[in-house]
Design a protein around this motif. Structure first.
Motif, short mmCIF file in Angstrom:
data_model
loop_
_atom_site.label_atom_id
_atom_site.label_comp_id
_atom_site.label_asym_id
_atom_site.label_seq_id
_atom_site.Cartn_x
_atom_site.Cartn_y
_atom_site.Cartn_z
N ALA A 161 0.85 -1.20 0.00
CA ALA A 161 0.00 0.00 0.00
C ALA A 161 0.88 1.25 0.00
CB ALA A 161 -0.88 0.02 1.24
N PRO A 162 0.36 2.36 -0.53
CA PRO A 162 1.16 3.59 -0.51
C PRO A 162 1.24 4.19 0.90
CG PRO A 162 -1.00 4.00 -1.50
CD PRO A 162 -0.93 2.54 -1.21
N THR A 163 2.30 4.98 1.14
CA THR A 163 2.52 5.57 2.47
C THR A 163 1.34 6.44 2.90
OG1 THR A 163 4.83 5.66 1.83
CG2 THR A 163 4.26 6.82 3.83
N GLU A 164 0.63 7.05 1.93
CA GLU A 164 -0.50 7.93 2.29
C GLU A 164 -1.58 7.16 3.07
OE1 GLU A 164 1.55 8.10 -0.61
OE2 GLU A 164 -0.23 8.00 -1.89
N ASP A 165 -1.63 5.84 2.91
CA ASP A 165 -2.70 5.07 3.58
C ASP A 165 -2.44 4.87 5.07
OD1 ASP A 165 -3.54 4.90 1.01
OD2 ASP A 165 -3.50 2.72 0.85
N THR A 166 -1.24 5.27 5.53
CA THR A 166 -0.85 4.83 6.87
C THR A 166 -1.69 5.44 7.99
OG1 THR A 166 0.85 6.52 6.88
CG2 THR A 166 1.54 4.29 6.35
N TYR A 203 -11.59 -0.96 2.97
CA TYR A 203 -10.29 -0.56 2.39
C TYR A 203 -9.48 -1.81 1.99
CZ TYR A 203 -5.33 0.50 2.51
OH TYR A 203 -3.99 0.56 2.20
N LEU A 204 -9.42 -2.77 2.93
CA LEU A 204 -8.57 -3.94 2.69
C LEU A 204 -9.11 -4.83 1.57
CD1 LEU A 204 -5.96 -4.65 4.34
CD2 LEU A 204 -7.26 -6.58 5.16
N GLU A 205 -10.45 -4.91 1.48
CA GLU A 205 -11.02 -5.74 0.42
C GLU A 205 -10.59 -5.22 -0.95
OE1 GLU A 205 -14.79 -7.60 2.87
OE2 GLU A 205 -15.18 -5.95 1.47
N ALA A 206 -10.57 -3.88 -1.07
CA ALA A 206 -10.15 -3.30 -2.36
C ALA A 206 -8.67 -3.59 -2.62
CB ALA A 206 -10.41 -1.79 -2.34
N LEU A 207 -7.85 -3.47 -1.56
CA LEU A 207 -6.41 -3.72 -1.72
C LEU A 207 -6.16 -5.19 -2.10
CD1 LEU A 207 -3.53 -2.59 -1.38
CD2 LEU A 207 -3.68 -3.06 1.06
N VAL A 208 -6.86 -6.10 -1.42
CA VAL A 208 -6.69 -7.54 -1.69
C VAL A 208 -7.10 -7.85 -3.14
CG1 VAL A 208 -7.63 -9.83 -1.12
CG2 VAL A 208 -6.84 -8.31 0.70
N ALA A 209 -8.18 -7.23 -3.59
CA ALA A 209 -8.63 -7.48 -4.97
C ALA A 209 -7.54 -7.05 -5.95
CB ALA A 209 -9.94 -6.74 -5.23
N ARG A 210 -6.92 -5.89 -5.66
CA ARG A 210 -5.85 -5.41 -6.56
C ARG A 210 -4.65 -6.37 -6.56
NH1 ARG A 210 -6.58 -0.24 -4.47
NH2 ARG A 210 -4.56 -0.13 -3.44
N LEU A 211 -4.28 -6.82 -5.34
CA LEU A 211 -3.10 -7.70 -5.24
C LEU A 211 -3.38 -9.09 -5.81
CD1 LEU A 211 -1.73 -6.80 -1.69
CD2 LEU A 211 -0.59 -6.41 -3.87
N ALA A 212 -4.65 -9.53 -5.69
CA ALA A 212 -4.99 -10.85 -6.24
C ALA A 212 -4.79 -10.81 -7.76
CB ALA A 212 -6.43 -11.21 -5.88
N ALA A 213 -5.11 -9.67 -8.35
CA ALA A 213 -4.95 -9.55 -9.81
C ALA A 213 -3.48 -9.34 -10.18
CB ALA A 213 -5.80 -8.38 -10.32
N ASN A 214 -2.75 -8.62 -9.31
CA ASN A 214 -1.33 -8.32 -9.60
C ASN A 214 -0.46 -8.59 -8.37
OD1 ASN A 214 -1.35 -7.10 -12.30
ND2 ASN A 214 -2.69 -5.59 -11.29
N PRO A 215 -0.15 -9.85 -8.08
CA PRO A 215 0.63 -10.15 -6.87
C PRO A 215 1.99 -9.46 -6.91
CG PRO A 215 -0.12 -12.18 -7.98
CD PRO A 215 -0.45 -11.04 -8.88
N ASP A 216 2.44 -8.95 -5.71
CA ASP A 216 3.74 -8.26 -5.71
C ASP A 216 4.79 -9.01 -4.90
OD1 ASP A 216 3.00 -7.91 -3.10
OD2 ASP A 216 3.11 -5.73 -3.08
N GLY A 217 4.43 -10.22 -4.43
CA GLY A 217 5.43 -11.03 -3.70
C GLY A 217 5.67 -10.56 -2.28
N GLY A 218 4.91 -9.57 -1.81
CA GLY A 218 5.09 -9.06 -0.45
C GLY A 218 4.26 -9.85 0.57
N LEU A 219 4.22 -9.30 1.79
CA LEU A 219 3.55 -10.00 2.90
C LEU A 219 2.08 -10.31 2.61
CD1 LEU A 219 3.34 -10.88 5.92
CD2 LEU A 219 3.04 -8.51 6.50
#
Ligand code: HEM
Length: 415
Positions: A161-166, A203-219
């Motif tokens: 996630a971007p730093t702005e989300d913190t 918020y997290l559901e949207a982030l997970v959907a993005r990562l499921a489509a484009n995995p980045d190998g992170g946590l």
């Protein structure tokens, strides 16, 4: 100090600033003690703390947070839907075998040494950015400007996630830690946490959907079930796991960093030693973990009537293993309340013990080490203003400073 005085102390600010004498008194007089003011069994003897942590049959990790919520009236509980739902979902730290074994195996994917090692470089960049903001100013509050923002920025980055989300991450973690750390459950804090959980879930559901489509190998990416994965984390488990990362990984790491910096800046000899030999940073972080013990106590529920150090504990009781007491045991550590990185014995309880030993320990250590290393690069003296005294956050579980003001002075002379 009598036992009654020790018991009354738990609810005071004096206890927050100096819990060690109370815990040592309890360990000497009554190492397994029922506290009427907390309605909990307080375990302070070092061996008995280890016994509680090792015995997952008698002492369960599941349900203690739910038990706190159940102390509210039914009407109030009905207003805490998201919190109740989340706490009813077993998650790594609030579960017992066999669920815990499955959850820990799945979550371990995200904490491979490769992920932590690969993160060191960008973590050092995050620290450099934070320090650039304040070192030019000539003064800083090392809690507000460094130890607080860093761990949450690290988690956001590990989530992709971007730093702005913190800001949202910070609010969720603070509310959760406040809810867990208030001596008596506080409905106002619970309600705030509940609202934040609703927001964080969408918020997290949207982030997970993005990562499921484009995995980045992170946590976070590594925790999302892949197609065909029949035993992966369910959406509820994934959400609760992420909230645990925030509450387990933010304020704890911040507390380790600010407490260790306090020790280093209070006795500058430690800083000089480090400037001469940075390989000693590891020993400093170990001693910081012991001396601060960021997570002062962990909670368990007695699964059945049982005996502990000669005391009869009824089934369903809350049993608190006081890591802080085990870490300041005078037999295990000479002069235990003094910060001494050169101690030969470093075995300590700061990350817990047994099957629930902290899974983020390498990450927390890495963050603290990088911060110390970067501070040593600053070419001027760093001083705590005279007359300042430490104030500790209002929590019985978390030992962390509310602020750590410093000024940057003259160039450091030859050490
Ligand atoms: C210096 C910083 C940290 C300290 C002092 C600390 C302390 C602890 C302690 C005492 C436990 C045991 C809890 C119990 O027995 O009930 C624990 C477990 C855990 N910690 Fe940490 N922690 C730190 C950093 C982190 C970080 C950075 C993360 C992740 C982002 C993390 C995630 C976890 C998780 C998921 C567990 C549960 C493990 C399990 O139940 O198997 N911690 N931590």
């Amino acid at each position: 100090m009598t036992l009654a005085q020790a018991d009354a102390a738990f609810l005071t600010a004096e206890f927050r600033s100096d819990p060690w004498p109370t815990y040592r008194e309890l360990a000497r007089e009554s190492p397994v003690y029922f506290s009427p003011s907390l309605n909990q069994w307080i375990v302070t003897g070092r061996e008995t703390v280890a016994e509680v942590l090792a015995d997952t049959d008698r002492f369960s990790n599941y349900g203690w947070e739910l038990a706190r919520i159940r102390r509210f009236s039914e009407r109030d509980q009905a207003r805490l839907g998201a919190l109740v739902h989340m706490c009813s979902t077993p998650v790594i730290v609030f579960s017992d075998p066999p669920e815990h074994t499955r959850l820990r195996n799945l979550v371990s994917r995200g904490f491979s040494p490769r992920i932590v090692d690969r993160s060191r470089e960008w973590m050092a960049d995050l620290v450099a950015d934070l320090m650039q903001d304040f070192s030019a100013r000539g003064s800083a509050d090392l809690v507000r400007d460094l130890s607080n923002p860093l761990p949450v920025q690290v988690i956001a980055r590990l989530f992709g996630a971007p730093t702005e989300d913190t800001e949202l991450y910070k609010q969720v973690s603070t509310a959760r830690v406040q809810f867990q750390g208030s001596p008596v459950p506080d409905f106002g804090i619970a309600l705030k946490l509940n609202e934040l959980l609703v927001e964080f879930r969408s918020y997290l559901e949207a982030l997970v959907a993005r990562l499921a489509a484009n995995p980045d190998g992170g946590l976070l990416s590594s925790l999302i079930p892949r197609s065909g994965d029949t035993d992966g984390l369910t959406p509820d488990e994934l959400f609760h796991t992420c909230v645990v990362f925030l509450s387990a990984g933010h304020e704890t790491t911040s507390a380790l960093i600010n407490g260790t910096l306090l020790a280093l800046l209070t006795d500058k000899r430690n800083l000089s030693i480090l400037r001469a030999d940075r390989s000693k940073i590891t020993a400093v972080v170990n001693e910081g973990l012991r001396w601060v013990t960021p997570v002062q106590r962990v909670l368990r529920i007695a699964t059945r009537d049982c005996e502990l150090s000669g005391q009869r504990i009824p089934a369903g009781s809350q049993v608190v293993a006081v890591l802080a007491s085990a870490n300041h045991d005078a037999e295990a550590f000479s002069d235990p309340d003094t910060f001494r990185p050169e101690r030969e014995r470093h075995a300590n309880f700061a990350f817990g013990q047994g099957i629930h030993t902290c899974i983020g320990a390498a990450l927390g250590r890495a963050e603290a080490s990088i911060v110390i290393d970067s501070l040593l690069d600053i070419d001027t003296d760093i001083t705590i203003p005279p007359g300042w005294t430490p104030q500790w956050v209002d929590s019985i579980s978390l030992r962390s400073l509310t602020e750590l003001p410093v000024v940057f002075g003259h160039p450091a002379g030859p050490q």
